[in-house]
Design a protein around this motif. Sequence first.
Motif, short mmCIF file in Angstrom:
data_model
loop_
_atom_site.label_atom_id
_atom_site.label_comp_id
_atom_site.label_asym_id
_atom_site.label_seq_id
_atom_site.Cartn_x
_atom_site.Cartn_y
_atom_site.Cartn_z
N LEU A 102 0.82 -1.21 0.00
CA LEU A 102 0.00 0.00 0.00
C LEU A 102 0.86 1.25 0.00
O LEU A 102 0.59 2.22 -0.72
CB LEU A 102 -0.93 -0.01 1.21
CG LEU A 102 -2.04 -1.07 1.22
CD1 LEU A 102 -2.77 -1.05 2.55
CD2 LEU A 102 -3.01 -0.84 0.08
N SER A 108 -5.27 4.34 2.75
CA SER A 108 -4.00 3.68 3.04
C SER A 108 -3.50 4.02 4.43
O SER A 108 -2.92 3.16 5.11
CB SER A 108 -2.96 4.07 1.98
OG SER A 108 -1.71 3.50 2.26
N GLU A 116 -2.69 0.94 6.89
CA GLU A 116 -1.29 0.77 7.30
C GLU A 116 -1.12 0.99 8.80
O GLU A 116 -0.36 0.28 9.46
CB GLU A 116 -0.41 1.74 6.52
CG GLU A 116 -0.24 1.40 5.05
CD GLU A 116 0.71 2.36 4.37
OE1 GLU A 116 1.89 2.41 4.75
OE2 GLU A 116 0.25 3.10 3.45
#
Length: 590
Positions: free
Chosen positions: A54, A235, A239
């Motif tokens: 990502l 993202s 993450e």
Amino acid sequence: MSQRADASQCGGVVVEFESDDIRDARADKDRSIPGSALIYLKGPKFLIYVSGALSMWGDRMWHFAISVFLIELYGHNLLLTAVFGLVVAGSVLLLGALIGDWVDRNPRNKVAHASLFIQNISVTVCSIVLMLVFSYKQRIEQIWDGWLTVVCYTVVIVLADVANLASTALTIAIQRDWIVVITGYNRGHLAGMNATMRRIDQVTNILAPLAVGQVMTLASNVVGCGFILGWNLVSLIVEFFFLSRVYRIVPALSVKPPVVDVDQTYLQKIERRRSQGMGRSVAPPQPLTEGNCNSRVHLKEITNLPLCFRRFRWLVSTCKDGWRAYYRQPVFLAGMGLAFLYTTVLGFDCITTGYAYTQGISGSLLSLLMGVSAITGLMGTVMFTRLRKTYGLVNTGIISSCLHLGCLLLCVCSVFAPGSPMDLSLLMPYITSNSSAELDGMAGQRQKHTYPLTGGSNQPLLPDRSSIHWTNNTVLFDNVPSGTAPESYISIILLFLGVITARIGLWSFDLTVTQLLQENICESERGVVNGVQSSMNYLMDLLHFIMVISAPQPQHFGILVIISVLFITTGHTMYFLYAHKAKRKRRLDT
């Protein structure tokens, strides 16, 4: 034994890397466990791979898009793109050691979360600014006599640079530190994770620019900015969650050796020098002497300085200590060798693709060549893992270096092959009229193979190294003649054959040096040493800027190829010296 001594001297944690036999035994045991696939999907390796994918996808999209956006904002001119490239390279060059020191001094989860947050928020805000500029460009140009436009350009470049610095910190933290701890200091597992992360990077390097390029082409730049904005927000959440889970399920990540402060290091150096000067053996505490008074008065003067001066002194001291730490590493020559490989035009950046475009290569063919180069890069990662297991890490670097240099000889041959536009007369303005006439005749023959851009034959190649790929070459070369073929394609075929095949050895060598840095740098200095390594990479990349600016014409590209091969040869020679010293030390230890 030497590894334990080195670790104790720099304040690191002593670790022992496991052998491949132990790794294979554990792998066989893991395969016998029912539901191992589900365990793997919930494990730290898979979470790191997804998080890295990502992050890399977002980085590749952003690096591609920001270059195109800056060109569009400045009227199809490369000035803003070149300024952005210089700002990015200069900031990492100056701040690389400070970023690495910050990674070393703070807990791993805080470093990862802070870097991730700063990077994604900077890109998000920058995307919003770009959307506003693209939507209201004419109105903005009328405010403050056009100075608001300059302010917007400055904000965009600064935010993009901050995002790049945060990305550098995140890369150092995850790919240079977390991975080592997650693999349990197992050499085989470490090599596998490094190779997998590089494969992910290779794939995203091709697909991410294509994806965002299609969005920008089919919709608009504003929609492209919105797409990047949404990607970064999603993202960021994913993450953050994955990295937090990895930190929780790997307890070793919460253990970090302390880093000695600069002031304490300075005091220790003074005491050590004083004890060495007073005798061979360490003497008991001494009474107050003139030397003690001088050192204490000097330290008192430091503490009495204003806060801003103390902070500046600390920053300078940290940078200096970081470069010293990098220099004293046993893998210093290997790291320098890798940095020298950055001074080259032999890659799939906009310099090489721009040159190929002037030689009659179409954008569709360039895209195909980029895909083939990605495949050869993946082959290099596979070759690395097999060579390392068979011949060892140091010998893998030697084999990769020889393969890289052997393939680049094709690029050197392309300079003198039929179809090459190289013309040395352009670099010799002070020659006699007779020889000038002869050289002009030779140049006229070779000009048949060159397609000059709008503006005459002095139109330079693209003087930047941003991630502008073939998808926007039509923007940069709108008026390149098409439909006419050069008399010979031998030169350009040899050039790309060398560049593509050389990527096998290049990526195998890159992974070799990366793992050498991971294995031989003590834990308390991983951040600062890798930060300085990033600075060295960008420093050598700046020389690439200077090379292209000094010889910008397509007729000069052959000279740039030769200079690039010389730099790469120097880098591999440094690695050969390191390998010789490493093998010699190993023989002495045994």
